[in-house]
Every structure is written in C-alpha cells, then in structure tokens.
Design a protein around this motif. Structure first.
Motif, short mmCIF file in Angstrom:
data_model
loop_
_atom_site.label_atom_id
_atom_site.label_comp_id
_atom_site.label_asym_id
_atom_site.label_seq_id
_atom_site.Cartn_x
_atom_site.Cartn_y
_atom_site.Cartn_z
N CYS A 166 24.63 28.03 10.04
CA CYS A 166 24.90 27.83 8.62
C CYS A 166 26.33 27.34 8.46
O CYS A 166 27.27 28.01 8.89
N VAL A 167 26.49 26.16 7.84
CA VAL A 167 27.82 25.58 7.68
C VAL A 167 28.25 25.49 6.22
O VAL A 167 29.40 25.15 5.94
N CYS B 137 32.98 26.11 7.24
CA CYS B 137 33.60 25.59 8.47
C CYS B 137 35.08 25.98 8.51
O CYS B 137 35.73 26.09 7.47
N SER B 138 35.63 26.17 9.72
CA SER B 138 37.04 26.52 9.83
C SER B 138 37.93 25.39 9.29
O SER B 138 39.00 25.64 8.77
N ILE C 34 32.53 19.71 7.23
CA ILE C 34 31.11 19.90 6.93
C ILE C 34 30.38 18.56 6.87
O ILE C 34 29.24 18.43 7.33
N ALA C 35 31.02 17.53 6.33
CA ALA C 35 30.37 16.22 6.23
C ALA C 35 30.18 15.58 7.60
O ALA C 35 29.27 14.78 7.79
N ASP C 36 31.02 15.94 8.57
CA ASP C 36 30.93 15.36 9.92
C ASP C 36 29.66 15.81 10.65
O ASP C 36 29.25 15.16 11.61
N TYR C 37 29.06 16.92 10.22
CA TYR C 37 27.89 17.46 10.91
C TYR C 37 26.58 16.98 10.27
O TYR C 37 25.50 17.41 10.64
N SER C 38 26.69 16.09 9.33
CA SER C 38 25.56 15.54 8.60
C SER C 38 24.66 14.73 9.55
O SER C 38 25.16 14.15 10.50
N LEU D 299 28.20 21.00 16.63
CA LEU D 299 29.41 21.75 16.27
C LEU D 299 30.36 21.81 17.47
O LEU D 299 29.93 21.78 18.62
N PRO D 300 31.66 21.95 17.18
CA PRO D 300 32.62 22.01 18.29
C PRO D 300 32.52 23.33 19.04
O PRO D 300 32.13 24.35 18.46
#
Length: 183
Positions: free
Chosen positions: A6-7, A26-27, A32-36, A87-88
C-alpha cells in the motif's frame, strides 16, 4: 510477504474535473507517481497517476479513466498499491508496514505478547497495534528501537521490550491463568 504494498489512499474528489486528493504513504511522498500504474487492493482497477499539485496532507492528482467529480468521489477511501518489485529496497532497519502485519510479538524472555494487527501513525512515531491472546482490546506499542529492539522477518517475529505495565501480567490477570477453575 505480500506482493502488493500500500503506497497511498484517495481522500476524495478535488474540483469538478475528476482530480482526487491523494495521500502518499511513501517515504518520499512525491515518489508515489513513480510506481504507477497503481492498483486497488482487490486488483480490479488500475490507475496511471499524474500529480497535479499539493494540498494540506497530500497531493492533487489525475487518475487515468477518472474524468468527473462524481467518479472521483466514488474512490474516496480507496487504497492504492504497487507491486513490491517496483519499490526501492529498504535499508536494514526499515520495513514495509505490510511485512510487519501478522508477525508474532514476543518479550525479551520469549513469552508471547500477541501479534501485530496494524501499524498506526498519528504524527509522533509509528505504533504497533498488538492483539493480545485472551483479550478483545489491543495494545499500542511504540515502534522505536527501545521498545522493539529486534524485527526478525525470516522467523516472522518481533522481540519487544515494552514499558512496564503496558501488557497484562499473566500472574495477576485471571483470564491468563491456567490454574484457576471457572466459578
């Protein structure tokens, strides 16, 4: 470990053209948009995410396929998830909340205190919500190095050193004693 993490969550509609208010977990919040594309918890819907601005507590965003205020409003409360492999990797002392939920919680002597039901954060620090055996109430344990010195994901357990009196003492709690017959 779950494949989806869950992001973020949709807090409601923003404006009349289908934008949403988006909370990021996200930290680095804007990541959050990068994981789209992000998916709903049940994986029935998927959205490309385009951040359009900032609001108190989050962002405004456009989600693919959402073009009206009514459509955006129906998504209020929807959590958004990303596949773990997008995710990283985390440093050794950081954890995804999804990996902690369900872990057994033991004290430093090996006695079972319960299991992690949820992770909460009301501003100061993360709190582990611990479901304790034989009790309907849960206990909130600060997720700090002092209170939780060890998280052992391979063994699916947490070793806790809670402050005195936080957890019920089995010796003084009749619900925890095996030597008493019910009256």
């Amino acid at each position: 470990m779950t494949e989806l993490i869950c992001v973020g969550a949709i807090a409601g509609a923003f404006g009349v053209r289908g934008e949403v208010r988006l909370k990021s977990f996200c930290s680095e919040p804007e990541a959050i948009a990068d994981y789209s594309p992000l998916v709903t918890e049940d994986e029935r819907r998927s959205f490309e995410v385009d951040l359009t601005g900032r609001v108190k507590g989050g962002f405004t965003a456009r989600l693919s396929g959402i073009d009206s205020k009514e459509a955006a409003e129906t998504l209020r409360g929807t959590t958004l998830h990303a596949p773990r492999d997008r995710l990283p990797p985390l440093p050794d002392d950081e954890f995804y909340h999804a990996d902690l939920i369900g872990l057994a919680v033991l004290d430093t002597g090996g006695a079972t205190l319960g299991h992690v039901r949820e992770i909460l954060n009301h501003g100061a620090t993360d709190l582990l919500e611990i479901a304790t055996p034989g009790h309907s109430d849960t206990i909130l344990l600060p997720f700090t190095r002092d209170a939780v010195p060890t998280v052992d994901l391979p063994s699916k357990r947490i070793i806790a050193d809670p402050p005195d009196g936080l957890f019920p003492d089995p010796e003084s709690d009749p619900r925890q004693r095996d030597d008493e017959a019910p009256s």
